[in-house]
Design an enzyme around this catalytic site. Structure first.
Site, short mmCIF file in Angstrom:
data_model
loop_
_atom_site.label_atom_id
_atom_site.label_comp_id
_atom_site.label_asym_id
_atom_site.label_seq_id
_atom_site.Cartn_x
_atom_site.Cartn_y
_atom_site.Cartn_z
N TYR A 216 16.55 -38.46 53.59
CA TYR A 216 17.39 -39.45 54.28
C TYR A 216 18.69 -39.67 53.51
O TYR A 216 19.80 -39.56 54.06
CB TYR A 216 16.62 -40.77 54.44
CG TYR A 216 17.48 -41.93 54.86
CD1 TYR A 216 18.02 -41.99 56.15
CD2 TYR A 216 17.78 -42.98 53.98
CE1 TYR A 216 18.84 -43.05 56.53
CE2 TYR A 216 18.57 -44.04 54.36
CZ TYR A 216 19.10 -44.08 55.63
OH TYR A 216 19.91 -45.13 56.01
N THR B 121 24.47 -45.50 52.85
CA THR B 121 23.34 -46.26 52.31
C THR B 121 23.29 -46.21 50.79
O THR B 121 23.73 -45.21 50.18
CB THR B 121 22.02 -45.68 52.87
OG1 THR B 121 20.92 -46.17 52.11
CG2 THR B 121 21.98 -44.16 52.79
N1 NAD Z 1 18.61 -50.98 58.17
C1 NAD Z 1 18.99 -50.79 56.91
O1 NAD Z 1 18.52 -51.49 56.00
C2 NAD Z 1 20.03 -49.75 56.57
C3 NAD Z 1 20.37 -49.58 55.22
C4 NAD Z 1 21.35 -48.64 54.90
C5 NAD Z 1 21.99 -47.91 55.89
N2 NAD Z 1 21.64 -48.08 57.20
C6 NAD Z 1 22.35 -47.28 58.21
O2 NAD Z 1 22.82 -48.15 59.23
C7 NAD Z 1 22.84 -47.47 60.49
C8 NAD Z 1 22.15 -48.31 61.53
O3 NAD Z 1 20.81 -48.55 61.13
P1 NAD Z 1 19.87 -49.60 61.90
O4 NAD Z 1 19.03 -50.27 60.88
O5 NAD Z 1 20.68 -50.42 62.82
O6 NAD Z 1 18.93 -48.59 62.70
P2 NAD Z 1 18.50 -48.61 64.26
O7 NAD Z 1 17.46 -47.55 64.39
O8 NAD Z 1 18.19 -49.99 64.69
O9 NAD Z 1 19.85 -48.14 64.98
C9 NAD Z 1 20.23 -46.79 65.15
C10 NAD Z 1 20.78 -46.66 66.56
O10 NAD Z 1 21.27 -45.35 66.76
C11 NAD Z 1 20.79 -44.83 68.00
N3 NAD Z 1 20.77 -43.36 67.86
C12 NAD Z 1 20.04 -42.63 66.99
N4 NAD Z 1 20.34 -41.32 67.12
C13 NAD Z 1 21.30 -41.23 68.10
C14 NAD Z 1 22.02 -40.16 68.69
N5 NAD Z 1 21.83 -38.88 68.30
N6 NAD Z 1 22.92 -40.42 69.65
C15 NAD Z 1 23.12 -41.70 70.07
N7 NAD Z 1 22.47 -42.75 69.55
C16 NAD Z 1 21.56 -42.53 68.58
C17 NAD Z 1 19.43 -45.47 68.18
O11 NAD Z 1 18.99 -45.52 69.52
C18 NAD Z 1 19.72 -46.88 67.64
O12 NAD Z 1 20.21 -47.73 68.63
C19 NAD Z 1 22.20 -46.11 60.23
O13 NAD Z 1 23.21 -45.14 60.10
C20 NAD Z 1 21.46 -46.29 58.92
O14 NAD Z 1 21.35 -45.08 58.22
C21 NAD Z 1 20.67 -48.98 57.56
O1 GDU Z 2 5.45 -54.53 52.88
C1 GDU Z 2 6.26 -54.39 51.95
C2 GDU Z 2 7.56 -53.85 52.16
C3 GDU Z 2 8.40 -53.68 51.07
N1 GDU Z 2 7.98 -54.05 49.83
C4 GDU Z 2 8.89 -53.90 48.68
O2 GDU Z 2 10.08 -54.60 48.98
C5 GDU Z 2 11.22 -53.95 48.43
C6 GDU Z 2 12.22 -53.68 49.54
O3 GDU Z 2 11.67 -52.70 50.42
P1 GDU Z 2 12.30 -52.35 51.86
O4 GDU Z 2 11.39 -51.35 52.48
O5 GDU Z 2 12.58 -53.61 52.59
O6 GDU Z 2 13.70 -51.71 51.50
P2 GDU Z 2 14.06 -50.48 50.55
O7 GDU Z 2 14.69 -51.09 49.32
O8 GDU Z 2 12.95 -49.55 50.35
O9 GDU Z 2 15.11 -49.66 51.45
C7 GDU Z 2 16.35 -50.15 51.87
O10 GDU Z 2 17.36 -49.69 51.03
C8 GDU Z 2 17.47 -48.29 50.94
C9 GDU Z 2 18.56 -48.02 49.98
O11 GDU Z 2 18.05 -48.03 48.70
C10 GDU Z 2 17.74 -47.67 52.31
O12 GDU Z 2 19.04 -47.95 52.70
C11 GDU Z 2 16.75 -48.17 53.34
O13 GDU Z 2 17.16 -47.79 54.64
C12 GDU Z 2 16.64 -49.67 53.28
O14 GDU Z 2 15.64 -50.13 54.13
C13 GDU Z 2 10.69 -52.66 47.79
O15 GDU Z 2 10.50 -52.91 46.42
C14 GDU Z 2 9.32 -52.47 48.43
O16 GDU Z 2 8.39 -51.81 47.62
C15 GDU Z 2 6.71 -54.58 49.61
O17 GDU Z 2 6.35 -54.89 48.48
N2 GDU Z 2 5.90 -54.74 50.68
#
Ligand code: NAD
Ligand code: GDU
Length: 336
Positions: free
Chosen positions: A141, A117
């Site tokens: 995190y 991330t």
């Molecule tokens: N969503 C974002 O914006 C974002 C940004 C940066 C990084 N990531 C990374 O991407 C990956 C996926 O995120 P996502 O948004 O799809 O989240 P999500 O919560 O939708 O998916 C995570 C999945 O992992 C499974 N899981 C969690 N712990 C587990 C375990 N111990 N064993 C087996 N399964 C398990 C959950 O059931 C779920 O299906 C994560 O590693 C997260 O850190 C996400």
């Molecule tokens: O209701 C809301 C939600 C978000 N924001 C703003 O929108 C921007 C984006 O916020 P998000 O919560 O959508 O995303 P983040 O940038 O906080 O976080 C994302 O990027 C991170 C890396 O910096 C991590 O990977 C994290 O998992 C991922 O969701 C931020 O400025 C936040 O303050 C608002 O103003 N109102």
């Protein structure tokens, strides 16, 4: 030989699993369904419900299916929850990744693609971050993920594992054909929250801070479409299969959109002028965070298909409209 996709029932993992099966790969999803949904796993993939830290299970799966490759998505992803309960996050993300790595190395897995991330960068020293910037995460995190990166790098050196670590910036959008999307309950991500507000499922959208040093005063982020991100995973596998070196890569488009620009895009897509309220800054939000994605584009010849905020938003909105209203579900449940 099938690819093992941990967390393949979750938002990003399910999009990657879909991209893999559509490109003709066999896929086994390992997911404990703690936040993921069974329905999100593509029907062509096999779902094994279990924990990535269950070393017997992982060892058995690898041996039975001759698995050589793992895409490791499974994790807990909420920054505020990680601040409130850091030890849980170090267990869920760091220790469970350690257990998975040990079982994988022991069973002879050769390649791993890891979901990291932009949170590993912490407060950015400049708006556009390159992979060469020193990581300095500011919350548990981000630290739990950085420690996982280090374990993978060390294990690779010692045990001949090849890896690609992908540092995702702000992931948004949904499958363009509408088959899957983000289902996370109580989501806090801006695009999803704005879509829910446009659909009348939230009374108003709070803008967390309007006094940042950006052109319109709101924070700037690099929003990447989840299907483009899924494609980067396919490229990562291809790269490693072709004997490419282990890498750390940013995943974004290299350009940002402000909170105000996202709101305007959701208003355009929905045709709804929903209520927007000024709210205080959210702790830990950097003013601007944009990926220097040169390495991703050049190494993989990756060219994104949806690098357009309006496309991302309209697909996220279409998906959100198909989901049942969470408040309706809650009130039906309360009424018995
Ligand atoms: N969503 C974002 O914006 C974002 C940004 C940066 C990084 N990531 C990374 O991407 C990956 C996926 O995120 P996502 O948004 O799809 O989240 P999500 O919560 O939708 O998916 C995570 C999945 O992992 C499974 N899981 C969690 N712990 C587990 C375990 N111990 N064993 C087996 N399964 C398990 C959950 O059931 C779920 O299906 C994560 O590693 C997260 O850190 C996400
Ligand atoms: O209701 C809301 C939600 C978000 N924001 C703003 O929108 C921007 C984006 O916020 P998000 O919560 O959508 O995303 P983040 O940038 O906080 O976080 C994302 O990027 C991170 C890396 O910096 C991590 O990977 C994290 O998992 C991922 O969701 C931020 O400025 C936040 O303050 C608002 O103003 N109102």
């Amino acid at each position: 030989m099938p690819v093992l996709v941990t967390g393949g029932a979750g938002y990003i993992g399910a999009h990657a699993a879909l991209a893999l099966v559509e490109s003709g790969e066999r896929v086994i999803v390992l997911d404990d369904l703690s936040t993921g949904l069974r329905e999100s796993v593509p029907s062509q993939a096999q779902l094994v419900v279990g924990d990535v830290a269950d070393q017997d299970l992982v060892g058995r799966l690898v041996a039975e299916h001759g698995i050589e490759e793992i895409l490791h998505f499974a994790a807990k992803i909420e920054v505020p929850a990680s601040v409130a309960n850091p030890l849980y996050y170090y267990e869920a993300n760091t220790l469970k990744t350690r257990a998975l790595l040990e079982a994988a190395v022991r069973a002879g897995v050769r390649r791993i693609v890891f979901s990291s991330t932009a949170a590993v960068y912490g407060e950015p020293s400049q708006p556009m971050m390159s992979e060469d910037a020193a990581p300095d995460p500011i919350n548990p995190y981000g630290r739990s993920k950085l420690m996982s990166e280090w374990m993978i790098e060390d294990a690779a050196r010692a045990h001949g594992l090849d890896y690609v670590i992908l540092r995702y910036f702000n992931v948004a959008g949904a499958d363009p054909k509408g088959r899957i999307g983000q289902c996370t309950p109580n989501a806090t991500h801006l695009v999803k929250v704005a879509c829910q507000t446009a659909l009348g499922r939230r009374p108003a959208l709070d803008v967390f801070g309007e006094d940042y040093p950006t052109p319109d005063g709101t924070c700037i982020r690099d929003y990447i479409h989840v299907s483009d991100l899924a494609d980067a995973h396919l490229r990562a596998l291809e790269h490693l299969r072709g004997g490419g070196e282990s890498l750390v890569l940013n995943c974004g488009y290299g350009r940002g959109a402000s909170v105000r620009e996202v709101i305007e895009s959701v208003k355009r897509a929905s045709g709804v002028d929903f209520a927007v309220r000024a709210a205080p800054r959210r702790a830990g939000d950097p003013a601007a965070l944009i990926a220097d994605a040169t390495r991703l584009r050049e190494t993989f010849a990756w060219s994104p298909r949806f690098a357009d905020l309006d496309a991302i938003v309209s697909q996220a909105l279409a998906w959100e409209a198909r989901l049942p209203d969470e408040r309706e579900k809650a009130s039906r449940a309360a009424a018995g």
